[in-house]
Design an enzyme around this catalytic site. Structure first.
Site: not given
Length: 264
Positions: A13, A15
């Site tokens: 991922d 963010d």
């Protein structure tokens, strides 16, 4: 415990894992250097639909990180792929940023603000009462509702921002129709990520800061999972879920420390 040295692929991922807003997180540069040095296959798999892969490449470059465009796969690309498969040449009313709009155009999907086949919602500054009202009435009149991802919120430099699921919710409530979400933890996005890596799920690791998207999507796809506490999750977050990640770390830099500590 995961032996990171034995894993071939890493889905990661962005963010809350790589950066907050425009601030790169501690240990990230070391993690990316380790991925390259150990010849690991890796893909940044983000639910943020606003950016194109080129923009993500440039965003990381501004932070001093060199990652080429082919290392990014977004919920916008997953959404466009889903619509192209379901209804080739369809038309949509879309609320979102360049990442979503470009992905839809590239998949041969046209924009339509009269009688669209689908209403597609991503994160975006174009979201307003006017666009919300339009979208709601299109759905009431038969357009199918698609959300780029099911994140309720996302980390920013000074707190959190409402994300796609929160923006879709008023349309669902007003129209009485339910959206279909294409990003994590949708298995379609995870299978695409593994295919792009050229890895079997048992050879791959999912790294993220969210239990409800990253960890569950990795776990249900048969991957080892890493929850990092550099984003929205805290140690207390674990107590609210019936499942657990393979390992909890403070940040991605700890992956390198674990790998070096267990290397023969």
């Amino acid at each position: 415990m995961i032996n990171f040295n034995e894993k071939k692929g890493f889905l990661c991922d962005m963010d809350g894992v790589i950066y907050h807003g425009n601030i790169v997180l501690p240990g990230v540069a070391e993690f990316i250097d380790w991925l390259y040095k150990e010849n690991k296959q890796f893909l940044f798999l983000t639910n943020n639909s606003g950016y194109t892969p080129r923009e993500l490449h440039q965003k990381l470059a501004r932070m001093g990180l060199d990652v080429s465009e082919d290392h990014f796969y977004t919920s916008a690309l997953a959404t466009a792929s889903f619509l192209k498969e379901q209804s080739p040449g369809c038309s949509v009313y879309a609320i979102g940023e360049a990442g979503l709009l470009n992905a839809l155009y590239d998949a041969g999907i046209t924009m339509n603000d009269v009688d669209p086949d689908y209403v597609v919602i991503g994160e975006g500054k174009a979201y307003s009462l006017d666009t919300l009202t339009k979208a709601t009435n299109f759905v009431v009149n038969g357009a199918k509702l698609i959300g780029a991802n099911s994140d309720l919120s996302g980390p920013i430099e000074n707190g959190i921002a409402p994300a796609c699921r929160a923006l879709v919710s008023p349309i669902e409530m007003a129209s009485g129709k339910q959206a279909y979400f294409c990003g994590k933890p949708n298995p379609l996005m995870m299978r695409t990520g593994l295919r792009l890596l050229g890895c079997h799920s048992a050879e791959a690791v999912m790294v993220g800061d969210r239990m409800d998207t990253d960890v569950i999507s990795g776990m249900e796809s048969g991957m080892s999972t890493v929850l990092v506490l550099s984003g929205v999750s805290t140690p207390e977050t674990l107590n609210t879920y019936a499942y657990r990640p393979s390992i909890v770390l403070n940040g991605v830099g700890d992956i390198v420390k674990h790998a070096e500590a267990t290397k023969n």
